[in-house]
Design an enzyme around this catalytic site. Structure first.
Site, short mmCIF file in Angstrom:
data_model
loop_
_atom_site.label_atom_id
_atom_site.label_comp_id
_atom_site.label_asym_id
_atom_site.label_seq_id
_atom_site.Cartn_x
_atom_site.Cartn_y
_atom_site.Cartn_z
N ASN A 1 0.81 -1.20 0.00
CA ASN A 1 0.00 0.00 0.00
C ASN A 1 0.86 1.26 0.00
O ASN A 1 0.97 1.94 -1.02
CB ASN A 1 -0.96 -0.01 1.18
CG ASN A 1 -2.02 1.07 1.07
OD1 ASN A 1 -1.97 1.92 0.20
ND2 ASN A 1 -3.00 1.05 1.96
N ASP A 2 1.51 1.54 1.11
CA ASP A 2 2.28 2.77 1.21
C ASP A 2 3.39 2.84 0.17
O ASP A 2 3.74 3.92 -0.31
CB ASP A 2 2.90 2.91 2.61
CG ASP A 2 1.82 3.08 3.66
OD1 ASP A 2 0.75 3.62 3.32
OD2 ASP A 2 2.04 2.66 4.81
N THR A 3 3.95 1.67 -0.21
CA THR A 3 5.08 1.67 -1.13
C THR A 3 4.68 1.99 -2.56
O THR A 3 5.53 2.15 -3.42
CB THR A 3 5.81 0.31 -1.11
OG1 THR A 3 4.85 -0.70 -1.36
CG2 THR A 3 6.50 0.08 0.21
#
Lengths: 107, 463
Positions: B390-392
């Site tokens: 997700n964040d990456t």
């Protein structure tokens, strides 16, 4: 500063350069084994723990030395075993011939 | 040649094996042999130590030493052999912590010993540094373990005046060191031990779950430095070399990790990242539409692709979906579709964790590509398959003001189509909304990653 200390300091500085140089070449896919492998290497404190327990004169020193030996052994044995287990899993596609025999049986 | 010289030569050999082992880690093919070599070097060093003279006599308490080693081995081997690969970060944390604890105990005992054998007080800085750093590493690793093992919350633990209190504890520790240097008091040494313990705990509490990889790497460096300090105390080149090698590698890795998150090390350590973003997380979500699809839709998409880039995240490992993912990749490859796995440097819970998890599922390491290469492959890819990440892949990293601003990401949106497998609309570890979900290119497939992948394999096989 005594000569002995200076000698240790020399070793320290040179090791720091060697360490930085070698480790900067480790690819990121191997960073976890690198951490766990270097983790095992600092388990060399076991040698220190053996020396202090081996020199212990009092009960207190014996107890502390004994504890240090247990902790250091956990570190060194656990570190090497876990690193080996991890590295065993890194298989490429090309060097299949030597390892594939046992692999192809398993689904 | 005297006995001591011979032992020192053996130590030199061991130190060399350690260097070669680290060098071997430069390629996956030589790494395992290198590790075995270092283990051998370690064994030789330990055996040689049994023949060493200390204070002019042969090593005492050999029985006790062997007993301690027996206990340590009996506990460590099964743990190291059977712990799941997803639990690897906490295992490394705990093995690192006990190493720090051992270094601290060695320094304390040596202090007591010198005081009893050479009463003409000879106290030196390195003993105290060994105690301080070793104990911080021990206590810090214990808390990091508790966070990763979910024995306590993974969120940053904060309280008012935290930084000031931590700074005070640190100042007390330094003050104690100075006082002990002057007075040589053993009682104060124990106080230093206690204060260092508190410092270790206080230092790690405000660091959030997503930042723990950086932390573990730093604690690893700490233990290395503590071992080197013990080396000074005991006059052992072997300990100095090994400790500094680890210290250097840990510090380098720590810097790489914080760089991969686009943040400075001090920001990682002191900002309690992720503690206050939850409030703003929901903003702007309402009223926006996402395109959701079924595994069938995705299956069709994949069948017509010629290049697919898979972007795995920790969610994949939690769902235990690595094996099914590899199966999917193999089916695709058997149809001539090119498949890559794009690995973000901080995917997973420790540096390089995702590579290990995929290796466990027998993914050949040649198929794993790093972020930069991934971003150039993505420009010509037909499908980017985001599984449990997700964040990456969050484009918010390019927007000033976002908590993750500046973090290098994998640009999944460069691909023709983006398939996002997700359990829910919940944000990732950093607690912020992901723009990529609302991108018109994106198809969302809700559900457990493993279930979805299993269905997907069936669809692709049938088509």
């Amino acid at each position: 500063m005594t000569n002995v200390l200076l000698q240790y300091a020399t070793v320290l500085v040179l090791s720091a350069f060697v360490g930085t140089e070698i480790i900067s070449k480790v690819p990121s896919i191997l960073h976890t084994p690198l951490m766990s492998g270097s983790n095992a290497i600092h388990g060399v404190i076991l040698v220190g723990a053996m020396l202090i327990l081996g020199a212990a004169n009092t009960n207190l020193e014996e107890v502390l030395g004994f504890l240090a030996c247990i902790l250091a052994t956990l570190n060194v044995v656990g570190g090497f075993v876990v690193t080996d287990r991890m590295l065993e899993m890194f298989k490429g596609r090309k060097p299949k011939a030597p390892v594939s025999k046992s692999d192809e049986v398993t689904p | 040649m005297s006995r001591e010289t011979l032992i020192d030569l053996i130590y030199l050999f061991s130190a060399t094996t350690f260097v070669l082992a680290l060098k071997g880690l430069g390629s996956p093919r030589h790494a395992r042999r290198g590790n075995a070599l270092a283990a051998f070097g370690m064994l030789v060093a330990v055996v040689a130590t049994f023949f060493k003279f200390v204070d002019g006599h042969a090593l005492r308490h050999v029985g006790l030493i062997l007993l301690a080693m027996f206990i340590g081995t009996v506990v460590a081997v099964p743990v190291a052999r059977f712990v799941k690969m997803t639990a690897m970060p906490q295992l490394v944390a705990i093995f690192n912590g006990v190493g720090g604890g051992a270094a601290s105990l060695v320094s304390i005992t040596e202090f007591i010993h010198i005081k009893s054998t050479h009463p003409a007080t000879y106290v030196v800085l390195e003993v105290l540094l060994g105690v301080l750093i070793g104990t911080v590493s021990f206590a810090g690793s214990a808390i990091a373990f508790a966070k990763l093992q979910e024995l306590m919350t993974g969120r940053p633990v904060t309280y008012p005046g935290q930084q000031i209190i931590n700074a005070l504890v640190g100042a007390v520790a330094l003050g104690l060191i100075v006082t002990i240097l002057v007075s040589g008091s053993t009682a104060l040494l124990w106080t230093l031990f206690g204060v260092a313990f508190i410092l270790g705990v206080a230092f790690v509490l405000p660091i959030g779950g997503a930042d723990v990889p950086v932390l573990i790497s730093l604690l690893n460096a700490f233990t290395g430095l503590a071992v080197a300090a013990s080396g000074f105390t005991l006059g052992s080149n072997l300990l100095i070399v090994a400790g500094i090698l680890v210290g250097a590698s840990g510090i380098l890795l720590t810097r790489l990790m914080s760089k991969a998150m686009g943040r400075s090390l001090s920001n990682v350590l002191f900002s309690a990242f992720g503690s206050n973003v939850t409030a703003s997380a929901g903003g702007g979500v309402e009223g926006r539409t996402v395109r959701s699809g079924t595994p069938e839709d995705v299956g069709v998409l994949l069948s017509y692709a010629s290049k697919v880039v898979i972007i795995p995240g920790y969610g994949l490992a939690v769902a235990q979906g690595q094996h099914v993912l590899r199966e999917l990749a193999e089916v695709l490859e058997s149809r001539g579709i090119k498949v890559f796995y794009a690995i973000h440097p901080v995917a997973g819970r420790m540096p390089g964790h995702m590579n290990v998890l995929l290796a466990e599922a027998n993914v050949p390491y040649e198929d794993l590509i790093e972020m930069d290469e991934a971003n150039s492959e993505l420009q010509t890819a037909d499908v980017a398959l985001v599984v449990g990440a997700n964040d990456t892949v969050n484009p918010a990293a390019g927007e000033p003001g976002s908590p993750i601003y500046g973090m290098p990401i994998i640009h999944a949106d460069l691909a023709e189509n983006v398939v996002f497998m997700k359990r829910s609309m919940r944000p990732g570890f950093a607690g912020i909304d992901n723009e990529l979900l609302y991108n018109p290119k994106t198809i969302l497939v809700f559900g457990d990653a493993k279930d979805t992948l299993t269905k997907l394999v069936a669809v692709v096989k049938a088509s």
